[in-house]
Design an enzyme around this catalytic site. Structure first.
Site, PDB file in Angstrom:
ATOM      1  N   HIS A 195     -34.839   5.149  27.080  1.00  0.00           N
ATOM      2  CA  HIS A 195     -34.720   4.967  28.520  1.00  0.00           C
ATOM      3  C   HIS A 195     -33.585   4.003  28.854  1.00  0.00           C
ATOM      4  CE1 HIS A 195     -38.702   6.855  28.700  1.00  0.00           C
ATOM      5  NE2 HIS A 195     -38.461   7.052  29.984  1.00  0.00           N
ATOM      6  N   LYS A 236     -35.632  -0.452  32.565  1.00  0.00           N
ATOM      7  CA  LYS A 236     -37.056  -0.091  32.535  1.00  0.00           C
ATOM      8  C   LYS A 236     -37.875  -1.321  32.135  1.00  0.00           C
ATOM      9  CE  LYS A 236     -40.296   3.303  30.698  1.00  0.00           C
ATOM     10  NZ  LYS A 236     -40.973   3.420  31.981  1.00  0.00           N
TER      11      LYS A 236
HETATM   12  N1  LIG Z   1     -43.788   9.395  36.451  1.00  0.00           N
HETATM   13  C1  LIG Z   1     -42.472   9.666  36.385  1.00  0.00           C
HETATM   14  O1  LIG Z   1     -42.053  10.823  36.243  1.00  0.00           O
HETATM   15  C2  LIG Z   1     -41.504   8.534  36.524  1.00  0.00           C
HETATM   16  C3  LIG Z   1     -40.123   8.763  36.608  1.00  0.00           C
HETATM   17  C4  LIG Z   1     -39.274   7.688  36.813  1.00  0.00           C
HETATM   18  C5  LIG Z   1     -39.795   6.408  36.959  1.00  0.00           C
HETATM   19  N2  LIG Z   1     -41.144   6.232  36.853  1.00  0.00           N
HETATM   20  C6  LIG Z   1     -41.760   4.932  37.069  1.00  0.00           C
HETATM   21  O2  LIG Z   1     -41.631   4.607  38.461  1.00  0.00           O
HETATM   22  C7  LIG Z   1     -41.567   3.198  38.613  1.00  0.00           C
HETATM   23  C8  LIG Z   1     -40.327   2.832  39.426  1.00  0.00           C
HETATM   24  O3  LIG Z   1     -39.171   3.250  38.730  1.00  0.00           O
HETATM   25  P1  LIG Z   1     -37.708   2.900  39.298  1.00  0.00           P
HETATM   26  O4  LIG Z   1     -36.750   3.396  38.282  1.00  0.00           O
HETATM   27  O5  LIG Z   1     -37.586   3.344  40.712  1.00  0.00           O
HETATM   28  O6  LIG Z   1     -37.760   1.298  39.242  1.00  0.00           O
HETATM   29  P2  LIG Z   1     -36.925   0.248  40.116  1.00  0.00           P
HETATM   30  O7  LIG Z   1     -36.987  -1.028  39.338  1.00  0.00           O
HETATM   31  O8  LIG Z   1     -35.607   0.797  40.507  1.00  0.00           O
HETATM   32  O9  LIG Z   1     -37.804   0.076  41.456  1.00  0.00           O
HETATM   33  C9  LIG Z   1     -39.058  -0.554  41.435  1.00  0.00           C
HETATM   34  C10 LIG Z   1     -39.579  -0.722  42.853  1.00  0.00           C
HETATM   35  O10 LIG Z   1     -40.865  -1.376  42.790  1.00  0.00           O
HETATM   36  C11 LIG Z   1     -40.822  -2.581  43.559  1.00  0.00           C
HETATM   37  N3  LIG Z   1     -41.569  -3.619  42.817  1.00  0.00           N
HETATM   38  C12 LIG Z   1     -41.287  -4.113  41.590  1.00  0.00           C
HETATM   39  N4  LIG Z   1     -42.180  -5.069  41.251  1.00  0.00           N
HETATM   40  C13 LIG Z   1     -43.040  -5.160  42.279  1.00  0.00           C
HETATM   41  C14 LIG Z   1     -44.186  -5.966  42.515  1.00  0.00           C
HETATM   42  N5  LIG Z   1     -44.636  -6.865  41.628  1.00  0.00           N
HETATM   43  N6  LIG Z   1     -44.853  -5.812  43.687  1.00  0.00           N
HETATM   44  C15 LIG Z   1     -44.418  -4.925  44.598  1.00  0.00           C
HETATM   45  N7  LIG Z   1     -43.338  -4.121  44.428  1.00  0.00           N
HETATM   46  C16 LIG Z   1     -42.659  -4.239  43.278  1.00  0.00           C
HETATM   47  C17 LIG Z   1     -39.359  -2.964  43.672  1.00  0.00           C
HETATM   48  O11 LIG Z   1     -39.140  -3.738  44.852  1.00  0.00           O
HETATM   49  C18 LIG Z   1     -38.692  -1.593  43.740  1.00  0.00           C
HETATM   50  O12 LIG Z   1     -38.737  -1.081  45.050  1.00  0.00           O
HETATM   51  C19 LIG Z   1     -41.617   2.613  37.198  1.00  0.00           C
HETATM   52  O13 LIG Z   1     -42.964   2.305  36.881  1.00  0.00           O
HETATM   53  C20 LIG Z   1     -41.135   3.771  36.332  1.00  0.00           C
HETATM   54  O14 LIG Z   1     -41.593   3.697  35.006  1.00  0.00           O
HETATM   55  C21 LIG Z   1     -41.986   7.262  36.648  1.00  0.00           C
END
Ligand SMILES: NC(=O)c1ccc[n+]([C@@H]2O[C@H](COP(=O)([O-])OP(=O)(O)OC[C@H]3O[C@@H](n4cnc5c(N)ncnc54)[C@H](O)[C@@H]3O)[C@@H](O)[C@H]2O)c1
Length: 258
Positions: A146, A150
């Site tokens: 990744h 992440k």
């Molecule tokens: N299921 C899937 O297919 C899939 C695909 C991609 C990403 N993901 C998951 O989605 C999530 C987000 O991924 P991303 O790449 O957008 O991450 P990112 O770091 O770009 O965004 C994270 C978001 O969560 C918020 N956040 C972080 N910590 C927080 C907290 N303690 N309290 C409240 N809000 C909080 C941040 O402000 C931001 O808006 C991750 O858990 C990632 O593993 C899942």
């Protein structure tokens, strides 16, 4: 048929992609954004809140899509469900206690929810194929790769894949341990006899390889998400499907009848 009113939780990388996709998808209507770490205001031309109960009090949403952080998802889901809004959750690193709470809440309130560690259809098939192969090999390892931003390791997809593989053969794989490990951790983490290795590098998006080993042969099943748009068809399918269910569904494989 009325549009499905969609709220989006998380305004990070996935939130940006979702803002664009939901606005461009027929039958879906974005109503606003939630982000526990953001100052209230606007995002993508719509209201942005950091207080879930207030958000759901002010904006009527049928579904909330959550790609945020495991520390925030339970707060978000609790407020959404209390307001009759169905969660579609992609956030990874969620614990088993949260999933059983969500299952019970959905049952009690007759409300649908979807939680999936991976919304990319190719990844769902990769997990499905790995589960099928698991019965035929005694040894297997997972390498997940990744981007370097992440926060959790190993990936939710790797953990779920390992659980599915172990369940399919109804027992642990044979785990090979080195007699001498000159760098601690060189053999990776271990679950169900499967070594799991996490690679974190700039330039990557989301990739996973499952390697099975047997007598005189290996089988490698690999999936690559080369862009975050890979997750969008799965999320949209889940948003539409969650409107038709009144239970928690874990994993897209169930939605796709795999
Ligand atoms: N299921 C899937 O297919 C899939 C695909 C991609 C990403 N993901 C998951 O989605 C999530 C987000 O991924 P991303 O790449 O957008 O991450 P990112 O770091 O770009 O965004 C994270 C978001 O969560 C918020 N956040 C972080 N910590 C927080 C907290 N303690 N309290 C409240 N809000 C909080 C941040 O402000 C931001 O808006 C991750 O858990 C990632 O593993 C899942």
């Amino acid at each position: 048929m009325d549009n499905i009113r969609v709220a989006i939780s998380g305004t990070g990388r996935m939130g940006h992609q979702l803002a664009e996709t939901i606005a461009a998808t027929e039958g879906l209507e974005p109503v606003g954004f939630l982000d526990g770490l953001a100052a209230p205001g606007e995002f993508a031309g719509l209201p942005l809140h950091n207080e879930p109960a207030a958000f759901f009090g002010q904006h009527q949403a049928d579904v909330v899509i959550d790609f945020s952080n495991a520390a925030w998802t339970p707060t978000l889901a609790s407020a959404a469900i209390a307001a009759g809004c169905r969660p579609v959750i992609g956030t990874t690193g969620l614990d088993a206690a949260f999933l059983s709470w969500l299952e019970q809440e959905c049952r009690d309130r007759n409300l649908g929810a979807v939680v999936a560690a991976n919304f990319a259809i190719g990844a769902v098939l990769m997990m499905h194929f790995a589960r099928q192969a698991a019965r035929f090999f005694d040894s297997a390892e997972i390498i997940e790769l990744h981007h370097d931003q992440k926060v959790d390791s190993p990936s939710g997809t790797a953990r779920v894949t390992a659980e599915l593989m172990r369940a399919a053969r109804e027992g642990d794989f044979a785990h090979n341990v080195s007699d001498i490990e000159t760098l601690p951790g060189a053999r990776g983490a271990e679950t169900g006899g499967i070594a799991v290795h996490s690679v974190r590098l700039p330039g990557l998006v989301a990739h996973q390889e499952v390697i099975f080993g047997g007598l005189g042969q290996t089988l490698t099943i690999r999936h690559d998400s080369t862009g975050r748009d890979s997750f969008m068809p799965g999320v949209i399918a889940a948003v539409r499907a969650v409107m038709q269910t009144n239970r928690l569904t874990v994993g897209l494989d169930r939605l796709f009848g795999l």
